[in-house]
Scaffold this active site. Structure first.
Site, PDB file in Angstrom:
ATOM      1  N   LEU A  92     -28.255   9.682  47.749  1.00 31.79           N
ATOM      2  CA  LEU A  92     -29.275   8.625  47.858  1.00 31.79           C
ATOM      3  C   LEU A  92     -29.127   7.079  47.761  1.00 31.79           C
ATOM      4  O   LEU A  92     -27.943   6.845  46.867  1.00 31.79           O
ATOM      5  CB  LEU A  92     -30.217   8.954  46.491  1.00 31.79           C
ATOM      6  CG  LEU A  92     -31.667   7.977  46.413  1.00 31.79           C
ATOM      7  CD1 LEU A  92     -32.480   8.282  47.585  1.00 31.79           C
ATOM      8  CD2 LEU A  92     -32.394   8.393  45.230  1.00 31.79           C
ATOM      9  N   CYS A  93     -29.484   6.242  48.378  1.00 34.05           N
ATOM     10  CA  CYS A  93     -29.203   4.912  48.621  1.00 34.05           C
ATOM     11  C   CYS A  93     -30.630   4.160  48.132  1.00 34.05           C
ATOM     12  O   CYS A  93     -31.531   4.093  48.677  1.00 34.05           O
ATOM     13  CB  CYS A  93     -28.827   4.428  49.798  1.00 34.05           C
ATOM     14  SG  CYS A  93     -28.537   2.851  50.112  1.00 34.05           S
TER      15      CYS A  93
END
Length: 240
Positions: A92-93
């Site tokens: 996840l960014c």
């Protein structure tokens, strides 16, 4: 070689985990991947009702650094998710998980990134916010970002993005059946608050505390009580 966990990290994670068991965040369920390891969590993420992700059951791994909360944890989805802010490998960014010293050219302000007043609750709330409103300015998945913008700008007439999400949501439901998990489908079920439960005898949180904990060792660090009370809501929509 990984550094040994700090006393403040053990103490903070112990309190946060206990708090989340007693008062869960809506749409999430957390547990330890191994009962003797506070630094590796399994997270179940339920898709919010009245969104493309309604009825979804995503599983993720949350890993905490040895100096938490002074460094952010990481989140990796364990099942496929087509989203502008999720890398191909599931990472996840999101801004809230970026250290203030990371990537100075990204354009993110320090206040948008991680700081020790954040906690697991603010992270989980940011994840839900990002599911509903992806950041397409600097996406982790460029193709998903382009497809999402077409769907959004066409007001749903371009259904390519929507169809992919629906297939993935359906796939996660099969996973939920295997795991014996009931997915909340209505807003009422999704928002229900779990009552405070009796402590799990199989997991004594006091075991995680260091017996010889000395406040003087951490006198220059942020007070732990302040960390737990820092439930600021960071949408996390400015990540790089």
């Amino acid at each position: 070689m990984a550094s040994s966990p700090t006393t403040s990290a053990i103490r903070t994670l112990s309190m946060e985990y206990k708090s989340l068991q007693e008062e869960p965040v809506e749409g999430f369920r957390v547990k330890l991947a191994q009962n003797d390891n506070l630094f590796d969590w399994e997270v179940a993420i339920f898709g919010p009702p009245d969104t493309l992700y309604q009825g979804a059951y995503f599983k993720a791994q949350m890993k905490f650094p040895s100096d938490y909360p002074y460094s952010p944890p990481s989140i990796r989805f364990l099942n496929k998710i087509w989203h502008p802010n999720v890398y191909e490998n599931g990472d996840l960014c999101i801004s809230i998980l970026h250290s203030p010293i990371d990537d100075p050219q990204s354009g993110e302000l320090p206040c948008e990134r991680w700081n020790p007043t954040q906690n697991v609750r603010t992270i989980l709330l940011s994840v839900i916010s990002l599911l509903n409103e992806p950041n397409t300015c600097s996406p982790a998945n460029v193709d998903a970002s382009i497809m999402y913008r077409r769907w959004r700008d066409s007001k749903g007439k371009d259904t390519e993005y929507e169809n992919i999400i629906k297939k993935q949501v359906q796939s996660t439901r099969h996973e939920a059946e295997k795991d014996g998990v009931t997915i909340p489908m209505t807003l009422e079920d999704y928002c229900v608050k779990t009552k405070v439960r009796e402590p799990d005898e199989s997991l004594d949180m006091t075991d995680f505390y260091v017996d010889d904990f000395d406040d003087s060792d951490d006198c220059d660090e942020t007070d732990i009580d302040d960390v737990d009370e820092g439930d600021k809501d960071d949408s996390g929509n400015e990540e790089s």
